[in-house]
Design a protein around this motif. Structure first.
Motif, PDB file in Angstrom:
ATOM      1  N   VAL A  45       1.045  -1.337  -0.061  1.00 22.45           N
ATOM      2  CA  VAL A  45       0.064  -0.252   0.435  1.00 22.45           C
ATOM      3  C   VAL A  45       1.198   1.212   0.104  1.00 22.45           C
ATOM      4  CG1 VAL A  45      -1.219   1.132   0.882  1.00 22.45           C
ATOM      5  CG2 VAL A  45      -1.410  -0.728   1.219  1.00 22.45           C
ATOM      6  N   GLN A  46       2.339   1.379   0.588  1.00 22.22           N
ATOM      7  CA  GLN A  46       2.545   2.269   1.036  1.00 22.22           C
ATOM      8  C   GLN A  46       3.403   2.838  -0.907  1.00 22.22           C
ATOM      9  OE1 GLN A  46       6.199   1.970   4.019  1.00 22.22           O
ATOM     10  NE2 GLN A  46       7.320   3.709   2.652  1.00 22.22           N
ATOM     11  N   ARG A  47       4.021   1.237  -0.994  1.00 18.39           N
ATOM     12  CA  ARG A  47       4.314   1.742  -2.381  1.00 18.39           C
ATOM     13  C   ARG A  47       3.287   2.329  -3.169  1.00 18.39           C
ATOM     14  NH1 ARG A  47       3.910  -3.696  -4.825  1.00 18.39           N
ATOM     15  NH2 ARG A  47       2.050  -2.268  -5.581  1.00 18.39           N
ATOM     16  N   GLU A  48       2.235   2.146  -3.368  1.00 21.50           N
ATOM     17  CA  GLU A  48       1.557   2.171  -4.700  1.00 21.50           C
ATOM     18  C   GLU A  48       0.532   4.159  -4.282  1.00 21.50           C
ATOM     19  OE1 GLU A  48      -1.836   0.163  -3.955  1.00 21.50           O
ATOM     20  OE2 GLU A  48      -1.425  -1.307  -5.626  1.00 21.50           O
ATOM     21  N   GLY A  49       1.109   4.183  -2.751  1.00 20.65           N
ATOM     22  CA  GLY A  49       0.998   5.885  -2.142  1.00 20.65           C
ATOM     23  C   GLY A  49       0.416   6.068  -1.491  1.00 20.65           C
ATOM     24  N   PHE A  50      -0.011   5.034  -1.277  1.00 20.32           N
ATOM     25  CA  PHE A  50      -1.578   4.895   0.104  1.00 20.32           C
ATOM     26  C   PHE A  50      -1.657   5.498   1.348  1.00 20.32           C
ATOM     27  CE2 PHE A  50      -3.483   3.510  -4.036  1.00 20.32           C
ATOM     28  CZ  PHE A  50      -3.757   4.716  -4.997  1.00 20.32           C
ATOM     29  N   TYR A  51      -0.166   5.285   1.789  1.00 19.97           N
ATOM     30  CA  TYR A  51      -0.461   4.705   2.694  1.00 19.97           C
ATOM     31  C   TYR A  51       1.117   5.956   4.140  1.00 19.97           C
ATOM     32  CZ  TYR A  51      -0.258   2.163   7.328  1.00 19.97           C
ATOM     33  OH  TYR A  51      -0.796   1.287   8.687  1.00 19.97           O
ATOM     34  N   PRO A  52       0.556   7.430   4.364  1.00 22.54           N
ATOM     35  CA  PRO A  52       1.633   8.375   4.223  1.00 22.54           C
ATOM     36  C   PRO A  52       2.638   7.828   5.516  1.00 22.54           C
ATOM     37  CG  PRO A  52      -0.706   8.661   5.052  1.00 22.54           C
ATOM     38  CD  PRO A  52      -0.453   7.254   4.055  1.00 22.54           C
TER      39      PRO A  52
END
Length: 325
Positions: A45-52
């Motif tokens: 999710v972080q890799r996709e840009g959705f986990y600040p």
């Protein structure tokens, strides 16, 4: 040092091994030379840009690791250089070195290799803090785990059985269900071919289960409420089935249900230290007795992080996937 950098939000191909600055430790931190890190859904999710990122966290992914302490901050008393440890991280595990608050560090459990110990901190902290510390699962109660063959699922099955619960799981293949039963699950339900509400009711004499650990979210919300016993507790830790839904709330009142949710990463250092202390006290003895074992599906070199993410997102695995610097 070398670390996996998320070069831009996107698919697994955006993960690149690069030369970066070594982390600098604060007075209450230790520096760990990483032996292994494990992949979690949150990393994708972080890799996709959705986990600040939490404030002050490493920009590199990786929420747990094992390794050897290379240096200690001046306020650290428990740990010393050369100690072999594993740790819960706010980020930075996909690297050769990582700085971590001393309160989030654990000794390697007896009988577990330094490499395999990387598979424990995140799942142990998640499961212990949710279904035990908050949902108060106790001996003799029933637990339903969605995603029973995942890293969290395979750990939750073992620790719940160790503590005297009857364990139900859902998974998507007969092979995964067989594995869940081999490590202690009492009732294994194929969510692709069976309605889990019906099966839960059949297996509990129409009562339902006491606690549900759910990584699915919206698409299971109503069915989870319908699957709970009186005074049942639903704990949501993920949204693989979506964020929003309409639901009939009458079971909440009629059955005195509790619905809770939590993530681990954005908790304070102090809060994480409390959880880690509880994990060491309550979970580590079960591992030392051989009643809870690491479940590692496959290990990849750190340079193949993209391939490891592809495996995670395929959901073909059972248990944990490791990366080795």
């Amino acid at each position: 040092m070398k670390a996996i950098v998320i070069t831009k939000p996107g698919g697994p191909e955006v993960l690149q091994l690069q030369q970066v600055e070594d982390p600098q430790i604060k007075d209450d931190e230790v520096l760990i030379r990483v032996e292994a890190t494990a992949i979690n859904r949150a990393d994708t999710v972080q890799r996709e840009g959705f986990y600040p990122l939490p404030k002050g966290a490493s920009p590199y992914p990786g929420l747990e690791c094992s390794g050897t302490i290379e240096s200690v901050g001046k306020n650290v008393t428990r740990w010393k250089i050369g100690d072999q440890v594993c740790a819960l991280l706010a980020g930075g595990g996909y690297a050769e070195k990582v700085a971590v608050p001393a309160g989030q560090v654990l000794p390697i459990p007896p009988g577990v290799s330094l490499r395999d110990a990387a598979s424990f901190p995140e799942v142990a902290s998640t499961v212990w803090s949710t279904i035990f510390m908050m949902s108060r699962l106790s001996a003799g109660e029933t637990l339903l785990i969605h995603g029973g063959s995942s890293g969290i699922g395979t750990f939750a099955i073992q620790i719940a059985k160790y503590r005297g619960s009857r364990v139900f799981v859902t998974a998507g293949s007969e092979e995964k269900l067989a594995f869940c039963k081999s490590i202690g699950a009492d009732v294994a339900i194929n969510y692709k071919t069976e309605d889990f509400v019906t099966r839960v009711k059949e297996e509990t004499g129409g009562q339902g289960v006491d606690v549900i650990l759910d990584c699915t979210g919206a698409s299971y919300y109503q069915r989870n409420l319908d699957s709970l016993n009186f005074d049942g507790r639903l704990f949501i830790i993920g949204f693989l089935g979506g964020f929003s839904t309409e639901a009939d709330l009458r079971p909440l009142l009629g059955k005195r249900l509790t619905v809770q949710g939590a993530s681990l990463r954005n908790r304070s250092h102090e809060n994480k230290a409390v959880i880690i202390s509880e994990v060491e006290k309550n979970v580590w003895p079960a591992i030392a007795e051989g009643k809870v074992k690491p479940v590692v599906y496959k290990s990849f070199p750190l340079s193949e992080a993209a391939e490891a993410h592809r495996l995670m997102e395929s959901s073909q695995h059972t248990g944990k996937i490791l990366l080795l610097p």
